[in-house]
Design an enzyme around this catalytic site. Structure first.
Site, PDB file in Angstrom:
ATOM      1  N   ARG A  23       0.875  -1.181   0.057  1.00  0.00           N
ATOM      2  CA  ARG A  23       0.175  -0.091   0.092  1.00  0.00           C
ATOM      3  C   ARG A  23       0.781   1.147  -0.026  1.00  0.00           C
ATOM      4  O   ARG A  23       1.621   1.514   0.864  1.00  0.00           O
ATOM      5  CB  ARG A  23      -1.006  -0.033   1.343  1.00  0.00           C
ATOM      6  CG  ARG A  23      -2.052   1.196   1.234  1.00  0.00           C
ATOM      7  CD  ARG A  23      -2.928   0.862  -0.057  1.00  0.00           C
ATOM      8  NE  ARG A  23      -3.475   2.054  -0.345  1.00  0.00           N
ATOM      9  CZ  ARG A  23      -4.911   2.529   0.254  1.00  0.00           C
ATOM     10  NH1 ARG A  23      -5.452   2.033   1.106  1.00  0.00           N
ATOM     11  NH2 ARG A  23      -5.344   3.911  -0.226  1.00  0.00           N
ATOM     12  N   GLY A  24       0.947   1.888  -1.194  1.00  0.00           N
ATOM     13  CA  GLY A  24       1.836   3.066  -1.265  1.00  0.00           C
ATOM     14  C   GLY A  24       2.092   4.078  -0.128  1.00  0.00           C
ATOM     15  O   GLY A  24       2.797   4.736   0.248  1.00  0.00           O
ATOM     16  N   ASP A  26       1.382   3.702   2.688  1.00  0.00           N
ATOM     17  CA  ASP A  26       1.976   3.110   4.101  1.00  0.00           C
ATOM     18  C   ASP A  26       3.352   3.094   4.047  1.00  0.00           C
ATOM     19  O   ASP A  26       4.205   3.318   4.972  1.00  0.00           O
ATOM     20  CB  ASP A  26       1.423   2.017   4.200  1.00  0.00           C
ATOM     21  CG  ASP A  26      -0.117   1.912   4.915  1.00  0.00           C
ATOM     22  OD1 ASP A  26      -0.423   3.168   5.086  1.00  0.00           O
ATOM     23  OD2 ASP A  26      -0.791   0.950   5.012  1.00  0.00           O
ATOM     24  N   THR A  27       3.909   2.638   2.837  1.00  0.00           N
ATOM     25  CA  THR A  27       5.282   2.131   2.660  1.00  0.00           C
ATOM     26  C   THR A  27       6.045   2.312   1.326  1.00  0.00           C
ATOM     27  O   THR A  27       7.328   2.145   1.224  1.00  0.00           O
ATOM     28  CB  THR A  27       5.475   0.734   3.025  1.00  0.00           C
ATOM     29  OG1 THR A  27       4.724   0.059   1.791  1.00  0.00           O
ATOM     30  CG2 THR A  27       4.710   0.200   4.275  1.00  0.00           C
ATOM     31  N   ARG A  28       5.251   3.428   0.765  1.00  0.00           N
ATOM     32  CA  ARG A  28       5.978   3.729  -0.716  1.00  0.00           C
ATOM     33  C   ARG A  28       7.461   4.329  -0.287  1.00  0.00           C
ATOM     34  O   ARG A  28       8.673   3.911  -1.242  1.00  0.00           O
ATOM     35  CB  ARG A  28       5.076   4.836  -1.318  1.00  0.00           C
ATOM     36  CG  ARG A  28       6.123   4.960  -2.773  1.00  0.00           C
ATOM     37  CD  ARG A  28       4.912   6.286  -3.280  1.00  0.00           C
ATOM     38  NE  ARG A  28       3.643   6.268  -3.393  1.00  0.00           N
ATOM     39  CZ  ARG A  28       2.892   6.799  -2.782  1.00  0.00           C
ATOM     40  NH1 ARG A  28       3.137   7.675  -1.968  1.00  0.00           N
ATOM     41  NH2 ARG A  28       1.576   6.446  -2.962  1.00  0.00           N
ATOM     42  N   GLY A  56      -5.207   4.723 -14.488  1.00  0.00           N
ATOM     43  CA  GLY A  56      -6.369   3.935 -15.048  1.00  0.00           C
ATOM     44  C   GLY A  56      -6.906   2.827 -14.300  1.00  0.00           C
ATOM     45  O   GLY A  56      -6.441   2.720 -13.050  1.00  0.00           O
ATOM     46  N   GLU A  89      -4.529  -8.025  -6.270  1.00  0.00           N
ATOM     47  CA  GLU A  89      -3.084  -8.677  -6.337  1.00  0.00           C
ATOM     48  C   GLU A  89      -2.881  -9.631  -5.518  1.00  0.00           C
ATOM     49  O   GLU A  89      -2.612 -11.080  -5.943  1.00  0.00           O
ATOM     50  CB  GLU A  89      -1.959  -7.612  -6.112  1.00  0.00           C
ATOM     51  CG  GLU A  89      -1.811  -6.304  -7.292  1.00  0.00           C
ATOM     52  CD  GLU A  89      -1.145  -5.395  -6.636  1.00  0.00           C
ATOM     53  OE1 GLU A  89      -0.774  -4.426  -7.603  1.00  0.00           O
ATOM     54  OE2 GLU A  89      -0.567  -5.542  -5.772  1.00  0.00           O
TER      55      GLU A  89
END
Length: 423
Positions: A23-24, A26-28, A56, A89
């Site tokens: 999850r970007g 949170d941890t990107r 998209g 995913e």
């Protein structure tokens, strides 16, 4: 689409070594970024996708990257379950890894506990409840199942840990897994060449079935998966349906239909559709596409045979691989008896017998010790890794210090489950 690929290339076992799901928000910029850089610098072919930056709503390319990877690393963080992209995913990871040699999940519990991911607490459970308010119940149900299965897998816990040391350990373990996988795939390249030649995917004049058959344990699934990973991008749609025999016994044919339609067309099914309605949807839609399908582990179940039969109506140039132990259940007429097929195009059904499993020469010495220890009796010993083989051999040496013929009678009472499973 926001994605990054490091050291990308093709290989028998997949186009990527690792697929990184996170999850970007949170941890990107923290843990996920550091892990990506460490793996890239170690020469690992890694694919990461940042769902926060994707403009998209087409997830097909992302799911293809999942299916083309050997190792899946989901980073479970506090807001992971609130992302539909992350859950899609993860569901794909679980489907691809379940019961297969290709595709292994290595979960990282970043700032959550496995109990959260298992839906035993409100953290992830509340996120799923919000999804249920807006989405089809069956879609969210598959996400719940994927989370609970992934939570049971042994992984890394980051809470109160030195992140640099944990990342080093993760990279080391992944490199060892990649090397082990290379050894497991020794000897399969010739099989891959054979199947690709039979598929002749550049020819668009027919619909072609390749039936890979042979005894259990000779890597039929591995072969089909490797070919699928290499060729699927050449088609307009593709789907790998795994563990069909097990799904057949559990009555999960409708679940397989859902996956097929979702993979090929991105369409959800109504909550209350049945097997016949699912087949009608597939039959009407599939004729417009050139597709590549794999039915892995087929048996004589009539419903699955019907599903495969409808695939004779695929667009010209489509290719279908079926793996099975017994080739006799797939007569040519069962797959060709379609009026639409006969009037529009030809269908070729080509059996391919996989006769033996590639031999890992590193296990030769261990195999000879097993034979010597068991008094040279004609037993069948199941394939084991080198480390597991050595461990089991030590156990047997303690048991069989006397005459083997007498000791063999008491194996169930003396040795553990792991040892019994090799015979």
């Amino acid at each position: 689409m926001a994605k990054e690929e490091a050291n990308s290339g093709s290989a028998s076992g997949g186009n990527y070594d690792v697929f990184l799901s996170f999850r970007g928000s949170d941890t990107r910029n923290t843990f996920a970024d550091c892990l990506f850089i460490f793996m890239r610098n170690a020469g690992i072919r890694i694919y990461r996708d940042d769902e926060e930056l994707r403009p998209g709503e087409n997830i097909s390319e992302i799911l293809w990257a999942v299916r083309s990877s050997q190792i899946y690393i989901p980073i479970f963080s506090k807001n992971y379950a609130s992302s539909r992209w992350c859950l899609r995913e993860l569901t794909c990871m679980v489907e691809e890894s379940y019961g297969q040699l290709l595709g292994k999940i290595l979960p990282i519990f970043y700032d959550v506990d496995p109990r959260d991911v298992k839906l035993d607490t409100e953290l992830y459970k509340s996120a799923l409840m919000k999804h249920e308010e807006e989405l089809d119940y069956t879609v969210v149900k598959t996400w719940k199942e994927a989370l609970t299965k992934a939570a049971k897998i042994k992984g890394w816990h980051i809470k109160d840990q030195r992140q640099g040391k944990v990342i080093e350990d993760i990279v080391t373990d992944v490199l060892q897994m990649i090397e082990k996988r290379k050894r497991e795939l020794v000897g399969i390249d010739n099989y891959i060449k054979d199947i690709k030649k039979l598929l002749n995917y550049c020819d668009t004049s027919d619909v072609r079935f390749i039936i890979i058959h042979g005894i259990g344990g000779i890597e039929k699934t591995t072969l089909a998966k490797a070919v699928f990973n290499q060729l699927s991008p050449q088609f307009e749609g593709h789907s790998f349906l795994s563990n069909i025999q097990e799904s057949s016994s559990c009555g999960d044919i409708v679940k397989m239909q859902r996956k097929l339609v979702a993979d090929l067309f991105g369409l959800p099914f109504a909550k209350t559709f049945n097997f016949d309605e699912g087949n009608n949807i597939i039959k009407k839609s599939i004729s417009k596409k050139r597709v590549f399908l794999v039915f892995d582990g087929m048996d004589g179940n009539d419903q699955f045979l019907q599903l495969a039969k409808h695939c004779t109506s695929c667009g010209s140039g489509s290719r279908i691989i079926i793996t099975a132990r017994d080739n006799s259940i797939f007569s040519v007429t069962k797959l060709e008896e379609s009026e639409e097929n006969i009037s529009i195009r030809s269908t070729k059904v080509i059996p391919y017998e996989m006769k033996k499993m590639p031999f890992d020469h590193d296990l030769g010495d261990i195999s000879r010790e097993f034979v010597k220890l068991t008094g040279r009796l004609p037993l069948v010993i199941r394939n084991q890794s080198e480390a597991k083989g050595k461990s089991i051999l030590k156990t047997l040496e303690k048991v069989f210090h006397q005459d083997f013929h007498q000791k063999f009678k008491i194996i169930p009472d003396v040795v553990g489950h792991q040892v019994k499973q090799i015979f």
